[in-house]
Each structure stands twice: as structure tokens, then as C-alpha cells.
Design an enzyme around this catalytic site. Structure first.
Site, PDB file in Angstrom:
ATOM      1  N   SER A  10       1.104  -1.265  -0.035  1.00 25.14           N
ATOM      2  CA  SER A  10      -0.106   0.092  -0.034  1.00 25.14           C
ATOM      3  C   SER A  10       0.991   1.178  -0.122  1.00 25.14           C
ATOM      4  O   SER A  10       1.821   1.345   0.405  1.00 25.14           O
ATOM      5  CB  SER A  10      -0.740   0.072   1.156  1.00 25.14           C
ATOM      6  OG  SER A  10      -1.518   1.200   1.455  1.00 25.14           O
ATOM      7  N   HIS A  11       0.247   2.246  -0.657  1.00 20.54           N
ATOM      8  CA  HIS A  11       0.954   3.728  -0.407  1.00 20.54           C
ATOM      9  C   HIS A  11       1.157   4.128   1.344  1.00 20.54           C
ATOM     10  O   HIS A  11       2.070   4.803   1.577  1.00 20.54           O
ATOM     11  CB  HIS A  11       0.283   4.753  -1.104  1.00 20.54           C
ATOM     12  CG  HIS A  11       0.298   4.785  -2.501  1.00 20.54           C
ATOM     13  ND1 HIS A  11       0.096   3.650  -3.400  1.00 20.54           N
ATOM     14  CD2 HIS A  11       0.842   5.664  -3.161  1.00 20.54           C
ATOM     15  CE1 HIS A  11       0.379   4.173  -4.501  1.00 20.54           C
ATOM     16  NE2 HIS A  11       0.741   5.310  -4.466  1.00 20.54           N
ATOM     17  N   SER A  12       0.360   3.622   1.940  1.00 23.48           N
ATOM     18  CA  SER A  12       0.296   3.860   3.509  1.00 23.48           C
ATOM     19  C   SER A  12       0.764   2.666   4.205  1.00 23.48           C
ATOM     20  O   SER A  12      -0.048   1.656   4.236  1.00 23.48           O
ATOM     21  CB  SER A  12      -1.223   4.303   3.689  1.00 23.48           C
ATOM     22  OG  SER A  12      -1.180   4.220   5.157  1.00 23.48           O
ATOM     23  N   GLY A  45       3.671   6.372  -0.511  1.00 25.97           N
ATOM     24  CA  GLY A  45       4.226   5.911  -1.711  1.00 25.97           C
ATOM     25  C   GLY A  45       4.712   4.610  -1.575  1.00 25.97           C
ATOM     26  O   GLY A  45       4.248   3.857  -0.573  1.00 25.97           O
ATOM     27  N   ASP A  69      -2.801  -1.478  -3.840  1.00 26.27           N
ATOM     28  CA  ASP A  69      -3.820  -0.422  -3.759  1.00 26.27           C
ATOM     29  C   ASP A  69      -3.793   0.169  -4.876  1.00 26.27           C
ATOM     30  O   ASP A  69      -4.282  -0.275  -6.096  1.00 26.27           O
ATOM     31  CB  ASP A  69      -3.812   0.329  -2.581  1.00 26.27           C
ATOM     32  CG  ASP A  69      -2.478   1.342  -2.085  1.00 26.27           C
ATOM     33  OD1 ASP A  69      -1.817   1.150  -2.973  1.00 26.27           O
ATOM     34  OD2 ASP A  69      -2.523   1.968  -1.081  1.00 26.27           O
TER      35      ASP A  69
END
Lengths: 129, 199
Positions: A10-12, A45, A69
Site C-alpha cells: 500500500s502507499h500507506s 508511496g 492499492d
């Protein structure tokens, strides 16, 4: 372990870790699982290096399914698979599925001893296209 | 190409990205996730830090090293996209390319970037700059003309509707803004064209 491994990208980091928690609740330790999130510099990112490390961590001879994602996570995951190279790259698939539902469903399928193809197909069933 | 010349190209590329980082971020904030300037700056500064060791390699290996460094340090989708551009150029270029060799390699590199991004020209991306740059290069245009073509092509992304990347989520609302990746590509083309002119 002979079950297909699951990697969550995920970016997070919070989304990735939370998704991994939900997967663990479902399948415990029966499935090799790793997650990564964030750009490696404290921001949102994805990092190719972190994705490659997560693939190593969740590696299984049965293969690895990656759940992502947004677009950059997919592009960076595909890049990571390419950089890992043959022959292992043939056993790694970036799934087209919603990250949370896809990871939980794919891991559940994997925990029953399903093949990489079956695990990926289960995740892809969740995708509207 | 002499090692010192390759170092100068890297410095020119890193300088222009650093000088325009805020502008790139502002463009990306309008229709994307707002990290393009910072991400590109991080990547090109990482390349600059190893410029001398990269420049000591033969040109194809040097370009591959630049691409790999960008892939590993940029941290957004731009990493694999710009990384693929340089890695593919390295793969396709002969050690001492002439203009035709460069044009042919760029054509192949554009194909590689398009495959990486599952995109094609006309979708408001860096490809909308790379394709006209290739055409100008293949038609024998001067470095200044190529740089101008790149700027014009980046401007031409303003009225386009984004079909790839985060901006595509905005649909019609992406119209009226320049694509950040197209702008950074044009900046790199100008920097490299002007630096090559001076070599």
C-alpha cells in the site's frame, strides 16, 4: 512452507499493516505473509526495494500473490518482480483486486493449499472488470 | 562519450529537476498526489551522488545504473517509469551512438515506458512529450528545436483529459492542467539537449 505467500503493498504503511492484521486474523500463521507501505522516506508511496524485501519474506515455492492499492503500487510491484528476475518472477503475480478484500480472500484460499493460479483467480473474482 | 561529459549530463538533469521541484509538485498537487517534484528531486540527487562512478562505466551500463537508481529511490510510479526509460536506453544504445542510433534506441525505450505504464500517447502522460521528441530527433532537428518541441508537447497536455495515473480519477476535471510527468520530461530533454550541444 508450501502455501502460496501473500504480499500486501500500500502507499500507506498503516493500510498495509492493518490489511495484514485482517489476513492474520483469518489464516493465522498458515500462510507466508509480508507487507510494506510508504516511500521509504517517511511519506506515502511505495518502494521497489521494500517490495522486493517483502517478496523475499513471504517467499514460497508455491509462489507469491501481491495485492496492491493504487496505480503506483502496481507499477512498482511489477518493477520489483522484473528486478527479482527469472526463475522466481514466473511464480509471482500482481493481482488485480481490491487490496483488503483481495488479500483476505487470497490468503484464505492459500491456507487451504490452493495453487498460485487458484489464489490469484479468487482475488480477481473481486474485481469489477 | 567521455566520463566527464556523462557527469555533466547528470548534473544538468539533476540541476533542472532541483530548480523546478516546487513547480512540479504544484502541477502534481492540482491533479495528482502532489509528490512528483520531491520524488524526482530525491531520485536525481541520488543519481548525482553517484555520478562519477556511473560515468566511469560504458554508456549503456551507465544509463542502466541511472535507471536502476531512479527505480530504487523515487518512491512513486515515476520511479519505474523514468527508471525504465533510462534502463531501456541503456539496453538499446550502442557504446558510441550516432543520431540514428539514439533515435532508434529512444523509440524502443518509449515502447518500454508505454508497456510499463500500460499507456500510450494521447493519455496526458510523459509519453506525450517523449513521442514528439523522438520524431524531432529522427527528423534531424537541432538540439534547440528538440527542446522547444518538448516544451510545446508538455503545453499540449493542458487540454487533454487524463486517462492514466492518479489524474485519471478526476476525469474531466484533469482538463486545464499540465501533466507533471510531461513537464519533468520536457525539463530533462531541454537540460540534456543543451548540455549535449556544449559537448
Amino acid at each position: 512452507m508450501s502455501n502460496v505467500g501473500i504480499v500486501i503493498v500500500s502507499h500507506s504503511p498503516l493500510v498495509a499493516e492493518g490489511t495484514a492484521d485482517m489476513v492474520r486474523q483469518m489464516v493465522g500463521d498458515e500462510v507466508p505473509l509480508a507487507w510494506c507501505g510508504g516511500n521509504g522516506h517517511g511519506g506515502l508511496g511505495t518502494s521497489v526495494e521494500a517490495i522486493m524485501a517483502a517478496i523475499d519474506e513471504a517467499w514460497s515455492e508455491a509462489g507469491v500473490a501481491i495485492l496492491v492499492d493504487l496505480g503506483g503500487a502496481e507499477t512498482n510491484s511489477e518493477m520489483a518482480v522484473e528486478m527479482i528476475g527469472e526463475p522466481r518472477s514466473h511464480k509471482i503475480v500482481v493481482c488485480n483486486a481490491p487490496i483488503v478484500e483481495g488479500a483476505v480472500m487470497a490468503a484464505t484460499e492459500s491456507s487451504g493449499g490452493a495453487s498460485l493460479k487458484e489464489v490469484v483467480a479468487t482475488a480477481h473474482e473481486l474485481s469489477p472488470s | 562519450m567521455a566520463a566527464s561529459d556523462f557527469s555533466r549530463l547528470i548534473a544538468a538533469a539533476a540541476d533542472t529537476i532541483a530548480a523546478h521541484a516546487e513547480e512540479l509538485t504544484a502541477l502534481d498537487q492540482a491533479i495528482g498526489d502532489g509528490d512528483h517534484g520531491l520524488n524526482m528531486k530525491r531520485g536525481f540527487e541520488a543519481v548525482r551522488a553517484e555520478a562519477d562512478s556511473f560515468a566511469a562505466k560504458p554508456l549503456p551500463e551507465a544509463l542502466k545504473a541511472v535507471g536502476t537508481k531512479l527505480v530504487m529511490t523515487v518512491g512513486g510510479a515515476s520511479g519505474p517509469l523514468f527508471g525504465t526509460l533510462f534502463m531501456a536506453l541503456g539496453k538499446e544504445l550502442p557504446p558510441a551512438p550516432d543520431r540514428d542510433g539514439l533515435a532508434t534506441a529512444l523509440d524502443k525505450a518509449i515502447e518500454a515506458v508505454a508497456a510499463r505504464g500500460k499507456s500510450q500517447p494521447g493519455q496526458k502522460t510523459m509519453l506525450d512529450v517523449l513521442q514528439p521528441v523522438y520524431e524531432a530527433l529522427a527528423q534531424g532537428k537541432t538540439a534547440a528545436e528538440i527542446a522547444n518541441a518538448a516544451d510545446k508537447a508538455a503545453e499540449a497536455t493542458v487540454p487533454m483529459k487524463a486517462l492514466r495515473g492518479r489524474a485519471s480519477f478526476l476525469g474531466e476535471r484533469s482538463i486545464g492542467h499540465m501533466d507533471a510527468g510531461a513537464r519533468s520530461t520536457a525539463l530533462l530533454v531541454r537540460a540534456v539537449a543543451e548540455a549535449i550541444e556544449g559537448i
